[in-house]
Design a protein around this motif. Structure first.
Motif, PDB file in Angstrom:
ATOM      1  N   VAL A   1       8.303 -14.122 120.749  1.00 21.49           N
ATOM      2  CA  VAL A   1       7.823 -12.915 119.937  1.00 21.49           C
ATOM      3  C   VAL A   1       8.672 -11.521 120.742  1.00 21.49           C
ATOM      4  CG1 VAL A   1       5.804 -11.389 119.831  1.00 21.49           C
ATOM      5  CG2 VAL A   1       5.758 -13.775 119.411  1.00 21.49           C
ATOM      6  N   ASP A   2       8.494 -11.540 122.118  1.00 19.42           N
ATOM      7  CA  ASP A   2       9.055 -10.777 122.879  1.00 19.42           C
ATOM      8  C   ASP A   2      10.782 -10.412 122.565  1.00 19.42           C
ATOM      9  OD1 ASP A   2       6.912  -9.744 124.182  1.00 19.42           O
ATOM     10  OD2 ASP A   2       7.294 -10.911 125.896  1.00 19.42           O
ATOM     11  N   GLY A   3      11.262 -11.625 122.589  1.00 18.50           N
ATOM     12  CA  GLY A   3      12.638 -11.464 122.132  1.00 18.50           C
ATOM     13  C   GLY A   3      13.028 -10.869 120.610  1.00 18.50           C
ATOM     14  N   ILE A   4      12.212 -11.101 119.815  1.00 13.66           N
ATOM     15  CA  ILE A   4      12.409 -10.590 118.544  1.00 13.66           C
ATOM     16  C   ILE A   4      11.964  -9.179 118.634  1.00 13.66           C
ATOM     17  CG2 ILE A   4      11.500 -10.597 115.943  1.00 13.66           C
ATOM     18  CD1 ILE A   4      11.216 -13.702 116.343  1.00 13.66           C
ATOM     19  N   VAL A   5      10.998  -8.946 119.022  1.00 14.24           N
ATOM     20  CA  VAL A   5      10.339  -7.416 119.119  1.00 14.24           C
ATOM     21  C   VAL A   5      11.566  -6.593 119.836  1.00 14.24           C
ATOM     22  CG1 VAL A   5       8.749  -5.731 120.303  1.00 14.24           C
ATOM     23  CG2 VAL A   5       7.891  -8.051 119.073  1.00 14.24           C
ATOM     24  N   GLY A   6      12.051  -7.184 120.998  1.00 11.47           N
ATOM     25  CA  GLY A   6      13.336  -6.428 121.504  1.00 11.47           C
ATOM     26  C   GLY A   6      14.224  -6.103 120.621  1.00 11.47           C
ATOM     27  N   VAL A   7      14.811  -7.182 119.881  1.00  6.68           N
ATOM     28  CA  VAL A   7      15.810  -6.748 119.021  1.00  6.68           C
ATOM     29  C   VAL A   7      15.634  -5.825 118.154  1.00  6.68           C
ATOM     30  CG1 VAL A   7      17.253  -7.669 117.284  1.00  6.68           C
ATOM     31  CG2 VAL A   7      16.820  -9.068 119.302  1.00  6.68           C
ATOM     32  N   ILE A   8      14.408  -5.863 117.588  1.00 12.27           N
ATOM     33  CA  ILE A   8      14.055  -4.795 116.458  1.00 12.27           C
ATOM     34  C   ILE A   8      13.929  -3.418 117.285  1.00 12.27           C
ATOM     35  CG2 ILE A   8      12.434  -3.813 114.874  1.00 12.27           C
ATOM     36  CD1 ILE A   8      11.852  -6.832 114.330  1.00 12.27           C
ATOM     37  N   ALA A   9      13.311  -3.194 118.286  1.00 10.20           N
ATOM     38  CA  ALA A   9      13.148  -2.119 119.198  1.00 10.20           C
ATOM     39  C   ALA A   9      14.589  -1.519 119.369  1.00 10.20           C
ATOM     40  CB  ALA A   9      12.331  -2.426 120.277  1.00 10.20           C
ATOM     41  N   ASP A  10      15.378  -2.561 119.694  1.00 10.27           N
ATOM     42  CA  ASP A  10      16.795  -1.880 120.049  1.00 10.27           C
ATOM     43  C   ASP A  10      17.577  -1.113 118.866  1.00 10.27           C
ATOM     44  OD1 ASP A  10      16.633  -2.774 122.688  1.00 10.27           O
ATOM     45  OD2 ASP A  10      17.803  -4.527 122.224  1.00 10.27           O
ATOM     46  N   LEU A  11      17.305  -1.871 117.690  1.00 10.72           N
ATOM     47  CA  LEU A  11      17.737  -1.059 116.439  1.00 10.72           C
ATOM     48  C   LEU A  11      17.623   0.190 116.158  1.00 10.72           C
ATOM     49  CD1 LEU A  11      17.327  -4.130 113.654  1.00 10.72           C
ATOM     50  CD2 LEU A  11      19.643  -3.474 114.869  1.00 10.72           C
ATOM     51  N   LYS A  12      16.366   0.426 116.724  1.00 11.58           N
ATOM     52  CA  LYS A  12      15.663   1.700 116.397  1.00 11.58           C
ATOM     53  C   LYS A  12      16.172   2.865 117.452  1.00 11.58           C
ATOM     54  CE  LYS A  12      11.416   2.274 117.907  1.00 11.58           C
ATOM     55  NZ  LYS A  12      10.187   2.313 117.734  1.00 11.58           N
ATOM     56  N   THR A  13      16.565   2.179 118.703  1.00 12.65           N
ATOM     57  CA  THR A  13      17.313   3.100 119.859  1.00 12.65           C
ATOM     58  C   THR A  13      18.685   3.385 119.386  1.00 12.65           C
ATOM     59  OG1 THR A  13      15.947   1.716 121.411  1.00 12.65           O
ATOM     60  CG2 THR A  13      17.792   3.120 122.160  1.00 12.65           C
ATOM     61  N   ALA A  14      19.567   2.020 118.862  1.00 11.68           N
ATOM     62  CA  ALA A  14      20.891   2.450 118.520  1.00 11.68           C
ATOM     63  C   ALA A  14      20.899   3.233 117.374  1.00 11.68           C
ATOM     64  CB  ALA A  14      21.312   0.975 118.066  1.00 11.68           C
ATOM     65  N   ALA A  15      19.985   3.510 116.582  1.00 12.34           N
ATOM     66  CA  ALA A  15      20.111   4.417 115.485  1.00 12.34           C
ATOM     67  C   ALA A  15      19.894   5.868 115.641  1.00 12.34           C
ATOM     68  CB  ALA A  15      18.869   4.071 114.446  1.00 12.34           C
TER      69      ALA A  15
END
Length: 450
Positions: free
Chosen positions: A436-450
């Motif tokens: 769960v933490d792995g997937i949440v982290g990837v989605i959160a990184d998308l928001k940061t990159a945007a």
């Protein structure tokens, strides 16, 4: 046509911001009024609401829309959502409306619609209403002499209370139970304490003084901590927590342990099977229900049919396949022998019937299985479709491979908020937390990159 207004449970949003503005609410009334004009009889709509301050604003806008189409409006005042569904049928209304944002904070509000049979509307009918909302309906409005009338019928709340009481086993009494009732400062603040007291219970109500802004605030089924404390303080036999519109509930046993909807559905299924009331050979739940429930039912020779998230989809599957018990882990339980939608009060009465009938404490009656470790985390996003990003897809594939056949992974966008919900469960709690933490982290990184 893309759905612009309707989500998984009607229309919902922040009050006075699109889509929860008076203008849009009036359009809903006009569009639904046109969609449900069938036959030459005098058409009517019943409108209930929870206790949010913005309910007055939305209610008046809906009244304007419906009366403009020639519909007479019965205003129920604060009443549980299942009360609206029941009264839509009882009063032979063409449509029912509940103004509520369920378990959300007071600043949100929503509009839920019911057909004349008391069931929530299908996707097809909601789309038809949306099309009407985007059309010029001036040619379909009522003539001056045919404009609808509106009147308040607050006394009809007692119809619902009596209806709910009749679902409790007639040979039983609640006279030996002390029950703490957390009304969430919402729609159940009158109905639930009254019904339980009239059936004999020693009722200790809490969070039963709504002021328009305290609905669901640190209370109710999404925050049962104060209920747990009160149960222990007054040495109650159990506590019941409703949400803002009382279509769901959870209980707290005499030890202060919170019992979720999965355990409650298992308890009712057990009791109904023993009394030859259970139909369909099992129950219906969503993809979010715990794997432990599925394993427990399987051991009892019962099936668990899963649907996508949303009580409407649970009800649709129940109706299509002959089940009479279904619901969600959140405590949204549908007992179709009695109600067309989730009903917190009726569900609570069934659980109390199981407790009274067994002569055992709630902690023994309602602990049916050991839940499989489950982790649910939410990630807020500002726009776009993060689940279609290749990095997210890769993380999801990796997580599924790690879980293998020993667990489940469910990822979905919320139907009511800009959130991605990531849930995993399995026998290895460390692995579950990790994926769960792995997937949440990837989605959160998308928001940061945007």
């Amino acid at each position: 046509m893309t759905r612009r207004y309707f989500g998984t449970d009607g229309i919902r949003g922040t009050a006075n911001k699109s889509p929860m503005t008076p203008e849009i609410a009036m359009k809903v009334g006009m569009a639904a009024g046109v969609a449900f004009q069938r036959g030459r009889h005098r058409h009517r709509v019943v409108i209930g609401k929870d206790t949010r301050l913005s309910g007055y604003m939305i209610e008046n806008a809906l009244v304007a829309g419906f009366t403009a189409t020639g519909m007479d409006v019965f205003l129920l005042g604060p009443v549980p959502t299942p009360g609206v569904a029941m009264l839509t049928r009882s009063l032979r209304a063409d449509i029912g409306v509940m103004i509520s944002a369920s378990h959300n904070a007071f600043q949100d509000n929503g509009i839920k619609l019911f057909g004349p049979d008391g069931h929530k509307l299908s996707d097809e009918i909601e789309m038809k209403i949306e099309r009407h909302m985007n059309e010029d309906l001036s040619g379909k409005m009522a003539k001056p002499a045919d404009i609808g009338r509106a009147k308040r019928v607050d006394g009809d709340l007692f119809r619902y209370i009596e209806f709910a009481k009749r679902t409790f086993p007639r040979a039983m009494s609640l006279s030996k139970l002390r029950v703490v009732v957390d009304c969430a400062n919402g729609a159940a603040y009158k109905a639930a304490p009254s019904a339980l007291w009239e059936l004999g219970a020693d009722v200790v109500p809490i969070h039963d003084k709504p002021d328009g802004m305290n609905i669901n605030r640190d209370c109710g089924s999404t925050n049962p901590n104060s209920l747990r404390a009160k149960v222990l303080e007054v040495r109650a036999d159990l506590g019941i927590a409703f949400d803002g519109d009382a279509d769901r509930m959870l209980i707290v046993d005499e030890k202060g342990t919170v019992v979720d909807g999965d355990q409650l559905m298992a308890t009712i299924a057990d009791d109904w099977k023993r009394n030859e009331m259970l139909r369909g050979g099992g129950i219906v739940a969503t993809v979010m229900s715990n794997l432990g429930l599925e394993r427990y039912l399987d051991a009892q020779g019962l099936a668990l049919a899963r649907t996508k998230v949303g009580d409407r989809y649970v009800v649709e599957h129940m109706r299509a396949h002959g089940y009479n018990v279904g619901g969600e882990q959140s405590g949204h339980i549908i007992l179709s022998d009695y109600a067309t939608t989730g009903d917190g009060l009726i569900s609570a009465l069934q659980i109390m019937g199981c407790i009274v009938g067994s002569g055992k404490p709630a902690s023994e009656v309602c602990a049916k299985f050991e839940p499989v470790p489950q982790v649910l985390k939410n990630v807020r996003f500002g726009g776009g479709k993060p689940l279609e990003d290749k990095r997210v897809k890769s993380a999801v594939d990796d997580a599924r491979e790690k879980l293998g056949n020993t667990g489940r992974l469910v990822i979905r966008p919320s139907g009511t908020e800009p959130l991605i919900r990531v849930m995993a469960e399995g026998d290895d709690p460390v692995l579950v937390e990790s994926v769960v933490d792995g997937i949440v982290g990837v989605i959160a990184d998308l928001k940061t990159a945007a």
